[in-house]
Write an enzyme that holds these catalytic residues in place. Structure first.
Site, PDB file in Angstrom:
ATOM      1  NE  ARG A 104      -3.607  -0.308   2.424  1.00 22.86           N
ATOM      2  CZ  ARG A 104      -4.847  -0.347   1.949  1.00 22.86           C
ATOM      3  NH1 ARG A 104      -5.410   0.762   1.524  1.00 22.86           N
ATOM      4  NH2 ARG A 104      -5.511  -1.465   1.917  1.00 22.86           N
TER       5      ARG A 104
ATOM      6  CB  THR B  22      -1.958   7.167  -3.231  1.00 22.07           C
ATOM      7  OG1 THR B  22      -1.386   5.859  -3.298  1.00 22.07           O
ATOM      8  CG2 THR B  22      -1.068   8.159  -3.945  1.00 22.07           C
TER       9      THR B  22
ATOM     10  CG  ASP C 193      -1.260  -8.045  10.858  1.00 19.22           C
ATOM     11  OD1 ASP C 193      -1.080  -6.914  10.401  1.00 19.22           O
ATOM     12  OD2 ASP C 193      -0.871  -9.088  10.270  1.00 19.22           O
TER      13      ASP C 193
ATOM     14  CG  ASP D 246       2.023  -8.949  12.648  1.00 16.42           C
ATOM     15  OD1 ASP D 246       2.957  -9.139  11.840  1.00 16.42           O
ATOM     16  OD2 ASP D 246       1.690  -7.827  13.061  1.00 16.42           O
TER      17      ASP D 246
HETATM   18  N1  URA Z   1      -5.732  -7.318   7.676  1.00 15.11           N
HETATM   19  C1  URA Z   1      -5.614  -8.078   8.799  1.00 15.11           C
HETATM   20  O1  URA Z   1      -4.683  -8.873   8.914  1.00 15.11           O
HETATM   21  N2  URA Z   1      -6.506  -7.918   9.775  1.00 15.11           N
HETATM   22  C2  URA Z   1      -7.548  -7.048   9.712  1.00 15.11           C
HETATM   23  O2  URA Z   1      -8.349  -6.974  10.647  1.00 15.11           O
HETATM   24  C3  URA Z   1      -7.658  -6.276   8.522  1.00 15.11           C
HETATM   25  C4  URA Z   1      -6.747  -6.432   7.536  1.00 15.11           C
END
Ligand code: URA
Length: 209
Positions: A104, A108, A200, A203
């Protein structure tokens, strides 16, 4: 118009609860994502075409069914999508695996490709694009753009958890593509995380922070 399939199978929902749990460690999280991906692959392949063949059983000749030579491709969106690949391959071991990496732009906020590697016969394959989370939808939309740009004609998108915002963005951008999800959650928070979600996904899969 795109169909959004939410899998309400009890095994999928049960395992998803432990995937969501903040106390689930990396090893167990990875194993559960793998298992749910297998269960989802079972559901998602329900409509694969069959063809009749002759088979000799120990008793007699018979007619029976095999998959009608459909070429499948699994495409994880890097990096969290990787956590779903082996689970799908357990059921479809002959599938080819491509990869799409997107980042990303910090200014932008638009996703950009940094890595794309797909099987050579893109136009003849049925692709299952995978990413555990459909959050804003931007990454998934761009990943499908990448596949289409390279000639992919048949694509379905599979994720564990989706936010309504992401489903809307995705289905408006790619109305012909079916979406398969294990849970449709409440919303996105101000940081772009799905609520309640699982945190995440990358992670938690890879033990990074
Ligand atoms: N990406 C993720 O890993 N978790 C989220 O809650 C949103 C995007």
């Amino acid at each position: 118009m795109a169909k959004v399939h939410v899998f309400d199978h009890p095994l999928i929902q049960h395992k998803l609860t432990y995937i969501r749990d903040v106390n689930t460690g990396t090893k167990e999280f990875r194993e559960l994502v793998d298992e749910v991906a297998t269960l989802m692959a079972y559901e998602i392949t329900r409509d694969l075409p069959l063809q009749e063949v002759d088979v000799e059983t120990p008793v007699c000749m018979s007619k029976s069914q095999v998959l009608a030579g459909k070429k499948l491709g699994i495409v994880p969106i890097l990096r969290a999508g990787i956590g779903m690949v082996d689970g799908i391959l357990k059921l479809i071991p002959a599938a080819k695996v491509g990869h799409i990496g997107l980042f990303r732009d910090p200014e932008t906020l638009q996703p950009h490709e940094y890595f794309v590697k797909l099987p050579s016969d893109v136009a003849e394959r049925e692709f299952i694009l995978v990413d555990p989370m459909l959050a804003t939808g931007g990454t998934a939309v761009e990943a499908v753009n990448s596949l289409k740009k390279r000639g992919a004609k048949n694509i379905r998108f599979m994720c564990l958890i989706a936010a309504p915002e992401g489903v809307k963005v995705f289905t408006e951008a790619h109305p012909e593509i079916d979406v398969y999800i294990a849970a449709l959650d409440e919303r996105l928070n101000e940081k772009g995380y799905i609520v309640p979600g699982l945190g995440d996904a990358g992670d938690r899969l890879f033990g990074t922070k």
